[in-house]
Write a protein that holds these residues in place. Structure first.
Motif, PDB file in Angstrom:
ATOM      1  N   THR A  79       3.701   8.253   0.356  1.00  0.00           N
ATOM      2  CA  THR A  79       4.614   7.239  -0.540  1.00  0.00           C
ATOM      3  C   THR A  79       4.256   7.754  -1.763  1.00  0.00           C
ATOM      4  O   THR A  79       4.995   6.926  -2.743  1.00  0.00           O
ATOM      5  CB  THR A  79       4.191   5.829   0.172  1.00  0.00           C
ATOM      6  OG1 THR A  79       2.829   5.577  -0.170  1.00  0.00           O
ATOM      7  CG2 THR A  79       4.398   5.722   1.475  1.00  0.00           C
ATOM      8  N   GLY A  80       2.946   8.114  -2.060  1.00  0.00           N
ATOM      9  CA  GLY A  80       2.624   8.295  -3.645  1.00  0.00           C
ATOM     10  C   GLY A  80       1.907   6.927  -4.025  1.00  0.00           C
ATOM     11  O   GLY A  80       1.369   7.139  -5.248  1.00  0.00           O
ATOM     12  N   ALA A  81       1.512   6.240  -3.101  1.00  0.00           N
ATOM     13  CA  ALA A  81       0.765   4.944  -3.583  1.00  0.00           C
ATOM     14  C   ALA A  81      -0.641   5.319  -3.872  1.00  0.00           C
ATOM     15  O   ALA A  81      -1.208   5.832  -3.066  1.00  0.00           O
ATOM     16  CB  ALA A  81       1.200   3.845  -2.704  1.00  0.00           C
ATOM     17  N   PHE A  82      -1.169   4.606  -4.820  1.00  0.00           N
ATOM     18  CA  PHE A  82      -2.679   4.350  -5.029  1.00  0.00           C
ATOM     19  C   PHE A  82      -3.165   2.900  -4.603  1.00  0.00           C
ATOM     20  O   PHE A  82      -2.592   2.043  -5.476  1.00  0.00           O
ATOM     21  CB  PHE A  82      -3.043   4.887  -6.371  1.00  0.00           C
ATOM     22  CG  PHE A  82      -2.822   6.313  -6.579  1.00  0.00           C
ATOM     23  CD1 PHE A  82      -3.860   7.481  -6.395  1.00  0.00           C
ATOM     24  CD2 PHE A  82      -1.679   6.964  -6.798  1.00  0.00           C
ATOM     25  CE1 PHE A  82      -3.812   8.595  -6.633  1.00  0.00           C
ATOM     26  CE2 PHE A  82      -1.295   8.419  -6.978  1.00  0.00           C
ATOM     27  CZ  PHE A  82      -2.381   9.251  -6.841  1.00  0.00           C
ATOM     28  N   GLU A  83      -4.069   2.689  -3.799  1.00  0.00           N
ATOM     29  CA  GLU A  83      -4.458   1.296  -3.771  1.00  0.00           C
ATOM     30  C   GLU A  83      -5.974   1.332  -3.894  1.00  0.00           C
ATOM     31  O   GLU A  83      -7.124   2.104  -3.373  1.00  0.00           O
ATOM     32  CB  GLU A  83      -4.355   1.081  -2.275  1.00  0.00           C
ATOM     33  CG  GLU A  83      -2.907   1.241  -1.715  1.00  0.00           C
ATOM     34  CD  GLU A  83      -2.779   0.983  -0.166  1.00  0.00           C
ATOM     35  OE1 GLU A  83      -3.862   0.741   0.490  1.00  0.00           O
ATOM     36  OE2 GLU A  83      -1.743   1.291   0.410  1.00  0.00           O
ATOM     37  N   ARG A  84      -6.310   0.484  -5.066  1.00  0.00           N
ATOM     38  CA  ARG A  84      -7.641   0.250  -5.636  1.00  0.00           C
ATOM     39  C   ARG A  84      -8.604  -0.245  -4.495  1.00  0.00           C
ATOM     40  O   ARG A  84      -8.498  -0.920  -3.657  1.00  0.00           O
ATOM     41  CB  ARG A  84      -7.563  -0.783  -6.576  1.00  0.00           C
ATOM     42  CG  ARG A  84      -9.027  -0.827  -7.582  1.00  0.00           C
ATOM     43  CD  ARG A  84      -8.896  -1.887  -8.423  1.00  0.00           C
ATOM     44  NE  ARG A  84      -7.936  -1.582  -9.529  1.00  0.00           N
ATOM     45  CZ  ARG A  84      -7.826  -0.727 -10.510  1.00  0.00           C
ATOM     46  NH1 ARG A  84      -9.015  -0.263 -10.785  1.00  0.00           N
ATOM     47  NH2 ARG A  84      -6.800  -0.688 -11.211  1.00  0.00           N
TER      48      ARG A  84
END
Length: 290
Positions: A79-84
């Motif tokens: 998805t290309g998502a970055f989750e802190r």
């Protein structure tokens, strides 16, 4: 030995190469980009990151853990998502994450640095099952590595601007001793070697270092003896990874950062990806426990 040109990238600051499931992952820190290169297909994929990104490493929980400027994030390539996951040194806005490695327990050891390369605010932290704590190593301006021995008994902390590598013994609980000098590149006979950069350990505990402003990568045995030197047609060799079918293919990132127009004209391959073969294979692959 001479490294061979593998792939045109033109990275401003290529870094963090790591072999994961048949492909090489690496980053361009200053251009906020994550790359995946499939050597068999000669295919290069990329993802934009929301901040400077120092590294990506595989996670046992799926996806990758990415070292963004502000702290570790979970990165989902699909998805290309970055989750802190955590904020690191939020009181030091000029600091960023720089280099990292996974130990046998799945802990990620990662360092920070002053992005202005002036203040000794770089520290080493440990990410363990989602929680972060300081590793207890000395603060420096630019941390690199740490490289971790195959059995997990030692951590090699690179002080890039100090031009030295400190070896620390590590307990089963992950605590470190005061450390001792492993390599000193301030010696007169090493004056033109450049600055020790990214570090890894191979299957025999040998330590590979890229040399920024040194046009080389070098391997040192566990007793500090120089065993291998690989020359490059570019000045800034940042880090190597070992992979391929037998674990003996080295992949090296490089950087254009800091080169003058004249130097860039004489180094058209600066920022590209390089390769060479090694006698000793990679250490067994590890995944983060976060």
């Amino acid at each position: 030995m001479q490294a061979e040109h593998l792939l045109s990238v033109g990275a401003e600051l290529g870094e963090g190469p790591v072999w994961i499931d048949g492909a090489l992952w690496f980053v361009d820190i200053k251009r906020n980009t994550v790359f995946r290169f499939d050597p068999a297909a000669r295919a290069l994929s990329s993802w934009p990151a929301p901040e400077h990104v120092g590294w990506v490493l595989p996670s046992a929980q799926g996806g990758l853990i990415a070292g963004l400027r502000s702290g570790p994030h979970r990165f989902l390539p699909e998805t290309g998502a970055f989750e802190r996951i955590a904020d690191i040194q939020a009181d030091l806005p000029d600091n960023r994450l720089n280099d990292a490695a996974i130990d046998a327990q799945g802990r990620i050891w990662f360092g920070t640095m002053d992005n202005l390369e002036e203040s000794e605010t770089g520290k080493v932290f440990v990410l363990d099952n989602g929680a972060v704590h300081e590793a207890g190593l000395a603060a420096v301006t630019i941390t690199n590595g740490p490289a971790i021995s195959p059995c997990g008994s030692h951590v090699y902390h690179v002080d890039t601007l100090g031009r030295k590598v400190i070896r620390h013994a590590v307990s089963a609980a992950g605590t470190v001793d005061a450390g001792s000098l492993f390599l000193d590149f301030n010696r007169e006979d090493r004056a033109d070697w450049g600055y020790p950069d990214g570090a890894i350990c191979d299957a025999e505990g040998g330590v590979w270092l890229g040399f920024y402003a040194g046009s080389a990568a070098r391997r040192f045995a566990p007793d500090g003896t120089l065993t291998d030197e690989v020359r490059f047609p570019v000045s800034n060799v940042t880090k190597i990874a070992l992979g391929g079918e037998d674990g003996r293919t080295a992949f090296a990132t490089s950087a254009r950062q800091g080169l003058s127009e004249e130097q860039l004209a004489s180094q058209p391959l600066a920022g590209d990806l390089f390769t060479f073969r090694t006698a000793v294979p990679a250490a067994p692959p590890r995944k983060a426990n976060t």
